[in-house]
Structure formats: C-alpha cells, structure tokens
Design an enzyme around this catalytic site. Structure first.
Site, PDB file in Angstrom:
ATOM      1  NE  ARG A 144      -4.946   1.575 -27.495  1.00  0.00           N
ATOM      2  CZ  ARG A 144      -4.554   2.825 -27.635  1.00  0.00           C
ATOM      3  NH1 ARG A 144      -3.369   3.083 -28.192  1.00  0.00           N
ATOM      4  NH2 ARG A 144      -5.295   3.832 -27.265  1.00  0.00           N
ATOM      5  CE1 TYR A 176      -5.736  -3.401 -21.666  1.00  0.00           C
ATOM      6  CE2 TYR A 176      -4.744  -2.589 -23.700  1.00  0.00           C
ATOM      7  CZ  TYR A 176      -5.782  -2.592 -22.783  1.00  0.00           C
ATOM      8  OH  TYR A 176      -6.870  -1.793 -22.999  1.00  0.00           O
ATOM      9  N   GLY A 177      -4.979  -6.660 -23.850  1.00  0.00           N
ATOM     10  CA  GLY A 177      -5.830  -6.774 -25.044  1.00  0.00           C
ATOM     11  C   GLY A 177      -5.441  -5.905 -26.231  1.00  0.00           C
ATOM     12  N   GLY A 178      -5.308  -4.587 -25.996  1.00  0.00           N
ATOM     13  CA  GLY A 178      -5.050  -3.676 -27.108  1.00  0.00           C
ATOM     14  C   GLY A 178      -3.721  -3.943 -27.803  1.00  0.00           C
ATOM     15  CE  LYS A 198      -8.263   0.341 -30.245  1.00  0.00           C
ATOM     16  NZ  LYS A 198      -9.375   1.188 -30.685  1.00  0.00           N
ATOM     17  CG  HIS A 211     -10.399   4.839 -33.143  1.00  0.00           C
ATOM     18  ND1 HIS A 211      -9.745   5.618 -32.223  1.00  0.00           N
ATOM     19  CD2 HIS A 211     -10.909   3.805 -32.447  1.00  0.00           C
ATOM     20  CE1 HIS A 211      -9.856   5.069 -31.026  1.00  0.00           C
ATOM     21  NE2 HIS A 211     -10.562   3.980 -31.135  1.00  0.00           N
ATOM     22  CB  SER A 232      -9.435   6.921 -25.285  1.00  0.00           C
ATOM     23  OG  SER A 232      -8.412   7.739 -24.832  1.00  0.00           O
ATOM     24  CB  ALA A 233     -11.475   9.443 -21.760  1.00  0.00           C
ATOM     25  CB  CYS A 234     -14.750  11.411 -26.028  1.00  0.00           C
ATOM     26  SG  CYS A 234     -13.363  12.538 -25.852  1.00  0.00           S
ATOM     27  CB  THR A 284     -18.731   2.108 -25.385  1.00  0.00           C
ATOM     28  OG1 THR A 284     -17.441   1.775 -25.904  1.00  0.00           O
ATOM     29  CG2 THR A 284     -19.539   0.840 -25.219  1.00  0.00           C
ATOM     30  CG  ASP A 288     -12.653   0.525 -30.917  1.00  0.00           C
ATOM     31  OD1 ASP A 288     -12.497   1.710 -30.582  1.00  0.00           O
ATOM     32  OD2 ASP A 288     -11.722  -0.293 -30.947  1.00  0.00           O
ATOM     33  CG  ASN A 336      -7.382   0.682 -20.073  1.00  0.00           C
ATOM     34  OD1 ASN A 336      -8.422   0.986 -20.673  1.00  0.00           O
ATOM     35  ND2 ASN A 336      -6.358   0.100 -20.675  1.00  0.00           N
ATOM     36  NE  ARG A 369     -10.005  -1.192 -22.115  1.00  0.00           N
ATOM     37  CZ  ARG A 369     -10.084  -0.434 -23.220  1.00  0.00           C
ATOM     38  NH1 ARG A 369     -10.972  -0.703 -24.143  1.00  0.00           N
ATOM     39  NH2 ARG A 369      -9.289   0.595 -23.371  1.00  0.00           N
TER      40      ARG A 369
END
Ligand code: OXD
Ligand code: MN
Length: 591
Positions: free
Chosen positions: A69, A197-199, A206, A226, A248-250, A253, A277, A373, A375
């Site tokens: 993103r 890019y997806g995001g 988003k 979120h 993110s990164a915590c 998922t 998400d 990143n 996916r």
C-alpha cells in the site's frame, strides 16, 4: 447495462474518460470466472500452478515498484482539510478529480473495462454496503470474486435506485509518479490509478470497508474497524466472540485462526474464525455490540505461514487461491520464507529473477525468494475453522474488544480497562515497534490508534468522539482489553511463547467478561491475579510472570510525553474525555 440509471450513466461517463476497447459486466458465474482465468493465463497475467498439488490456484506478480500500500499517495479528498485531520493526506476534491482524471484519460485504451458489482456483507443484511468497481485488471476481478460477494445478484439487490460506492481503478502505466489512491467520502467515490497491488486496488477492502465505511459509520451511527473477529468455544459449548485490532506484523491472521494449546484442546476449547481484517460493528436491539466481517476471503501475508505457525491458514490456501509475489518453481509449486519444508533449491523469485537457495546479492545479502509482503487470496469458506456465523446477517455479539501492539518493554501481557472511556483512551494511544517488514527505523515506536492510522477516512479526533458516543449509547458495552505478546526479558528474548498459547490470555479475557475470574488493579488497568491465568502445562517461571506483568512507573515518563505530544496534534477537536484519561493515568503512575 443494468436497470439503475445513475449506475449506467456513471459507467458511460467513466468509459468516456478511460476509453476502454470494450465493457464487460461481471456476473459472478462460474463460467465467466473460468473464462477470465483462461484469458488471464493466456496473456501471462496469471500463471496456472501445478493443478494436482494446487487445484484451482494461480500465481501473479506485480511490478517491482508496486508491492505494498502506498500510504504517501493515499488521500482523503473532502471539502475541508480539517475534516481529514492531521493524520491523513488531504487533497481538495476538485484537484483530486482533475489530477487523477489526467492519469485516467485514455488509460484503458485497447483494454477491457470490467464492471464489478459487489456487496460488502451478506446481501440484504442491515450491515451491508454495495459498491461497483470499474477496473482494467482481470487480476482485480478474480481477487474481488474471492474477497467479496460479487455479480448479478448485487445488481438485483441494488434495484433501480439503490445507493452504492463508485470505485474506479486503472492500472494505467503502473507508473509510481502517476499513482494516486483517492477517497471522496462526500461523494461516496474512490479513484485508484497507477497501481496493481491488492491493498490499493481491491477497492472493497481498505478503501471502501475502512476509509469510506468509517465515514459512513460516523454519519449513520455504526463503526468500521480494522479488527479480526473470532469465537472462542468453552468446554460447556458456549461461544463468546471477540474483536481485536493490531497494527500490521502483530499476527492478526494467526490469532484469528489460533489452535488452542494441548491442555485446552483436551478440555474441549475451540476457536472459530469469523474474519481476520475488518469488522463492521453496530449496536443491536439488545444494547450490545454486534459485528460482521464484510469480506468473504483472506488477503494474507504468505511469509511465515507454515503448518506450525498457522496450520489453518495453510489448509485454507491449498486450493482456489491466488498467490502474489511469492517464489514459483519450474514445476508449478509456490514457496515463501518461513514456509513448509522441503525448501526449494531453485525457482523464479517474486521479482521474476532466476533464484537459487543461498543466493546472495552484490552486497552479500540473501536474495529473497518471496517478497516480505507477498500474499495469498483465499476463500474464507475453505478455512477449516470458519465460523458458521460468518454468514449470519445479524453478525455476532461481542463480549470483548482487544487492542494490541508490539512493545518490548513497558506494557504487560494483558490488562483490562476500567471502563469504556478508559478503553477508548487505551485504543487511541496504541503503538507498536517498527519491524524489519516495515519502512522506518527498527524498534522505533509508531502510534497507531485502534490500528486505524492509515485507514480512518476522517479526522481521527472525531473518530475518538464517535467511539465515545457509541459507548454512551450502549446499554451493555463489551469490556476493552489491551494485550502485548512481545515483551522481552533483559536478554532480549520474548518472555511469552505466543501463537496458540495466546488462548490462555483470551480465556482469562472471556472469564472476565462473564465475571468468573478475578483481577488486581495496576495504574494501567486490571491484570490477572496470581493463579487467574490458566498456565497448566506451560513451563513459565515465577520471575517470567513477574516480568510479563511488571508496571514500572519510572519507565513511563517518555511514553507519557510521547502520548501527550501525539494527542495534542488534534488541538481543540480532541474530546476532553481522552485527555482526562491521560491525566488520570499520569496521576496513577505518579509522574
Ligand atoms: C492488510 C493491511 O493488508 O493491513 O490487511 O495492510
Ligand atoms: Mn489489515
């Protein structure tokens, strides 16, 4: 063509701007999906993986300059700059339309414009919102078919005059200098140009479900957050639902798909995934908060996903999945760092280069197989622990809301806020340390209120007020907690084992919500009293537990100053309750 005049007129106007060779309406049928997959494979936009190992799966890679993103190119375009607030990029609507309009002009020449009618949430549910995305990317169409409920049924629901979010996307030249992700909340419109890019381009995610939806939620009295949503089933069969926000990164998922530790499994504890998400949350007629996941798939980070870290995700992505920017082997397999063994010895890496295991670049650094990143896009229905409730039009009732961040010091494993207003302050001052997967100096603390910093579609101070207002209207508010799985000891090692063991903390949280366990007060909030956290069969020393829960007031001076500095940027707009909570914490800490 539809039966909706405004929709048809808008499609014609956008086609006149972008000049596509033809226009195709996405109907959601299997036949059309197969034909699009065939076409994308024929053009090389998708590569079919080995179908005996990866049935229904495809590979895609984005341009090297287009892998995440682009927050610096993401704008809220509302009339008044103040309405976007100090934490968003702002552009005046006229300027946004003019600038992006130049990039869109003729951008679809020689390409097809796909019209994707989609619903975020179950059709007919009071939670749901309809959008229509126009795009020149088959990759976007196929992703949207996984992530949303898309096709002709949405047009039928829309009828002749239903409201919808207008989303326009074109890859255009995939030029970073002509890339913009614009949100026009006052027009219920999104324009995204120059990215694949997806995001940035799956506009239901988003852009609609958080930035536009947060604006709609404020206006209509609900919340777009979120957050993951999960159910925790206790041995007596009662399922309690939690929503949790993490930057993110915590491990959002992984938490949503958690496998309970052995002693809990034996006793009959189960986890049910509702979403990983996004949560749309409303006040129910019973005065509780109810939440839905408006998506139908996962757009998850591949690296680190394996049968130990997240066996449920691994099972989910075995079929009908699109992999983006991972490593692809000659025989149609995919792989990523932290993936399953056996490791491949060679392949085509995310950047399209021939890759060999152990390869180094000129400076001696390992050449990555997959982008950090990279996916997977996979249907939620394939998750082995998908909650039957994810298709419930009324959502699930929330017993608790959890905020969290990655902090190596200061913040205990878990604490409970004293009340709703205090909980909102806890969310508003959330923070996380930057990891190697993000831009910025590693270890530096980044403020990320409610994990919504990049996603709040309006002034964040008004967003805090909205949270407080929701609390005032709630007869039975869920309790609000904060967790930190990442506290380190004096040797720099994580104290808490994390992953499945996090269930022990969730179990305490649920028992707090039904009044069946105790807590002790600290200046930050309420923490488990000795023996309240079920640590059966977990070899954790008394010293480790002390370190996990220590609150050392003298260490809080800088943190309090940083929080204050962060909150002061909102000036007079900051609700007084938030500053009052800050002062009260300062006093409790004696600082
Ligand atoms: C995501 C994100 O992709 O938060 O979900 O960036
Ligand atoms: Mn996210």
């Amino acid at each position: 063509m539809s039966t909706h005049q405004t929709l048809d007129r808008w499609v014609s106007e956008m086609a006149a701007l972008c000049s596509p060779a033809d226009i195709v309406w996405v109907d959601g049928s299997t036949e059309q999906k197969r034909a699009l997959e065939e076409e994308a494979a024929g053009k090389g936009e998708l590569i079919r993986l080995n179908q005996s190992r990866w049935p229904g799966c495809f590979y895609h890679h984005t341009a090297a300059n287009d892998v995440a993103r682009t927050e610096h190119l993401t704008y809220i375009c509302c009339r008044s700059r103040e309405d976007a607030g100090p934490t968003n990029n702002w552009m005046a609507p006229d300027e946004g339309y003019r600038k992006a309009g130049e990039y869109f002009r003729g951008s679809m020449r020689g390409r097809t414009m796909y019209v994707i009618p989609f619903s975020m949430g179950l059709l007919g549910s009071p939670f749901s919102k309809i959008g229509v995305e126009l795009t020149d990317s088959i990759y976007v169409v196929l992703n949207m078919l996984i992530m949303t409920r898309a096709g002709s049924s949405v047009l039928r629901e829309l009828g002749g005059n239903g409201a919808f979010t207008k989303g326009l996307h074109s890859k255009a030249g995939l030029d970073e200098n002509k890339r913009l992700i614009l949100h026009f909340p006052e027009d219920n419109t999104i324009w995204s140009v120059g990215s694949g890019y997806g995001g940035n381009v799956l506009l239901g995610k988003k852009c609609l479900s958080l930035r536009i939806a947060s604006h709609l939620g404020r206006r209509e009295g609900w919340m777009a957050e979120h957050m993951l949503i999960m159910g925790l089933e206790a041995p007596d069969g009662k399922i309690s639902y939690l929503a949790a926000a993490f930057p993110s990164a915590c491990g959002k998922t992984n938490l949503a798909m958690l496998v309970p530790p052995e002693p809990f499994r034996r006793r009959g504890y189960k986890v049910w995934t509702v979403g990983d998400d996004i949560a749309w949350i409303r006040i129910g007629p019973d005065g509780r908060l109810w939440a839905v996941n408006p998506e139908t798939g996962f757009f998850g980070v591949a690296p680190g996903t394996n049968s130990r870290s997240n066996p449920n995700a691994l099972e989910t992505i075995r079929r009908n999945t699109i992999f983006t920017n991972v490593l692809r082997t000659e025989d149609g397999d995919v792989w990523w760092e932290g993936g399953e063994e056996p490791f491949p010895t060679a392949g085509i890496n995310w950047a399209g280069l021939r890759w060999r295991a152990g390869m180094k670049d000129e400076s001696g650094k390992p050449v990555p197989a997959a982008h950090p990143n990279s996916r997977y896009t996979a249907p939620l229905s394939q998750c082995p622990i998908a909650s039957p409730e994810w298709n419930n039009p009324n959502g699930v009732p929330l017993s608790a809301i959890i905020f969290g961040g990655r902090r190596s010091g200061l913040v205990p494993l878990v604490y409970e806020s004293f009340n709703w207003q205090h909980g909102v302050y806890v969310g508003a001052t959330m923070s996380s340390e930057i990891t190697a997967a993000q831009y910025g100096k590693q270890g530096q603390v980044r403020r990320d209120p409610m994990a919504m910093m990049p996603f709040c579609g309006y002034n964040m101070a008004d967003y805090f007020s909205h949270w407080l207002e929701i609390g005032r209207r709630l007869e039975h508010p869920p309790k609000i907690f904060h967790v930190n799985w990442f506290r380190k000891d004096e040797n720099g090692s994580f104290i808490w084992p994390g992953f499945g063991e996090n269930l022990r903390v969730l179990d305490w949280i649920i028992r707090r919500t039904n009044g069946s366990t105790g807590a002790v007060e600290t200046p930050l909030g309420l923490v488990p009293a000795a023996g309240d956290l079920d640590l059966s069969e977990l070899p954790l020393s008394g010293r480790a537990m002390e370190n996990l829960f220590a609150v050392n007031p003298e260490e809080w001076t800088d943190e309090l100053a940083e929080r204050r500095h962060f909150l002061e940027q909102f000036g007079d707009k900051l609700p007084s309750g938030i500053m009052a909570e800050h002062q009260a914490l300062r006093k409790r800490l004696g600082r």
